[in-house]
Design an enzyme around this catalytic site. Structure first.
Site, PDB file in Angstrom:
ATOM      1  N   VAL A   1       7.349   2.243   3.986  1.00 40.87           N
ATOM      2  CA  VAL A   1       8.311   1.631   3.069  1.00 40.87           C
ATOM      3  C   VAL A   1       7.838   1.776   1.618  1.00 40.87           C
ATOM      4  O   VAL A   1       8.629   2.101   0.733  1.00 40.87           O
ATOM      5  CB  VAL A   1       8.592   0.159   3.431  1.00 40.87           C
ATOM      6  CG1 VAL A   1       9.558  -0.479   2.436  1.00 40.87           C
ATOM      7  CG2 VAL A   1       9.148   0.053   4.847  1.00 40.87           C
ATOM      8  N   CYS A   2       6.558   1.593   1.366  1.00 46.00           N
ATOM      9  CA  CYS A   2       6.026   1.759   0.006  1.00 46.00           C
ATOM     10  C   CYS A   2       6.173   3.204  -0.449  1.00 46.00           C
ATOM     11  O   CYS A   2       6.513   3.468  -1.608  1.00 46.00           O
ATOM     12  CB  CYS A   2       4.565   1.335  -0.050  1.00 46.00           C
ATOM     13  SG  CYS A   2       4.280  -0.397   0.393  1.00 46.00           S
ATOM     14  N   ASP A   3       5.942   4.132   0.457  1.00 48.76           N
ATOM     15  CA  ASP A   3       6.126   5.555   0.180  1.00 48.76           C
ATOM     16  C   ASP A   3       7.576   5.826  -0.215  1.00 48.76           C
ATOM     17  O   ASP A   3       7.842   6.431  -1.250  1.00 48.76           O
ATOM     18  CB  ASP A   3       5.724   6.343   1.433  1.00 48.76           C
ATOM     19  CG  ASP A   3       5.912   7.842   1.282  1.00 48.76           C
ATOM     20  OD1 ASP A   3       4.893   8.552   1.224  1.00 48.76           O
ATOM     21  OD2 ASP A   3       7.071   8.318   1.252  1.00 48.76           O
TER      22      ASP A   3
ATOM     23  N   SER B   1       0.838  -1.197   0.000  1.00 52.47           N
ATOM     24  CA  SER B   1       0.000   0.000   0.000  1.00 52.47           C
ATOM     25  C   SER B   1       0.870   1.243   0.000  1.00 52.47           C
ATOM     26  O   SER B   1       1.813   1.351   0.791  1.00 52.47           O
ATOM     27  CB  SER B   1      -0.919   0.029   1.228  1.00 52.47           C
ATOM     28  OG  SER B   1      -1.637   1.253   1.260  1.00 52.47           O
TER      29      SER B   1
ATOM     30  N   THR C   1       8.502   4.156  -3.701  1.00 52.29           N
ATOM     31  CA  THR C   1       7.924   4.818  -4.870  1.00 52.29           C
ATOM     32  C   THR C   1       8.589   6.173  -5.104  1.00 52.29           C
ATOM     33  O   THR C   1       8.875   6.546  -6.247  1.00 52.29           O
ATOM     34  CB  THR C   1       6.399   4.941  -4.710  1.00 52.29           C
ATOM     35  OG1 THR C   1       5.875   3.623  -4.457  1.00 52.29           O
ATOM     36  CG2 THR C   1       5.754   5.493  -5.968  1.00 52.29           C
TER      37      THR C   1
END
Length: 172
Positions: free
Chosen positions: A63-65, A58, A68
């Site tokens: 971590v995804c932030d 998500s 990306t």
């Protein structure tokens, strides 16, 4: 649909991945996902491009932030023949809102929410959570898989240098 148990963990707890394990040399599987404007997107839409495809749980997680944002920054040095896609189960509206707030312009976010097509075809669907595991794939212009990393622990960042190195070999 095949299942792979215990190949990934979330905070140390084993989880099950649905779908095949993608390997270097495989032909990239197709997918049917939604772009931020709800238009359909498939692998064929990116034919002739080198792709970095990052599957993430998500965009609303730290971590995804970070991942990306990092790929968005790296995109500037890769040129027009490379497209970076981030696929998650987030709704397209949430992806668009997150991209706007984060200033993401070089990475295209795609939603697998409706049908889990990407997750099932690329072996990234987490059975227990109906989220995608963290994985990075590099696909050559010929549609062949050139690099794969399924993160053992989904809260860890990928090996950016290895993925970017694979791309740089393809673009010369």
């Amino acid at each position: 649909m095949s299942e792979r148990t215990g190949v990934i963990t979330f905070q140390g707890n084993p989880l099950t991945l649905v779908g095949p394990e993608i390997k270097v040399g495989d032909t990239a599987p197709d997918f049917a996902v939604a772009a931020n404007d709800l238009s359909p997107a498939t692998l064929a839409d990116y034919a002739g491009k080198v792709l970095i495809i990052a599957a993430v749980p998500s965009l609303d997680t730290p971590v995804c932030d970070m991942e990306t944002r990092r790929f968005n920054t790296e995109a500037a040095s890769l040129g027009d023949n490379v497209k970076i896609l981030t696929v998650s189960m987030d709704l397209p509206f949430a992806q668009a809102r997150w991209c706007g707030a984060a200033g993401i312009e070089a990475v295209q976010t795609l939603s697998d929410h409706a049908g889990a097509s990407f997750g099932e075809n690329w072996g990234t669907l987490i059975k227990e959570l109906r989220l995608l595991t963290r994985a990075v794939f590099v696909v050559g212009k010929d549609g062949k898989i050139e690099y794969v990393e399924y993160l053992k622990e989904i809260t860890e960042e990928p090996d950016y240098d290895a993925a970017l190195g694979a791309v740089k070999k393809l673009i010369g």
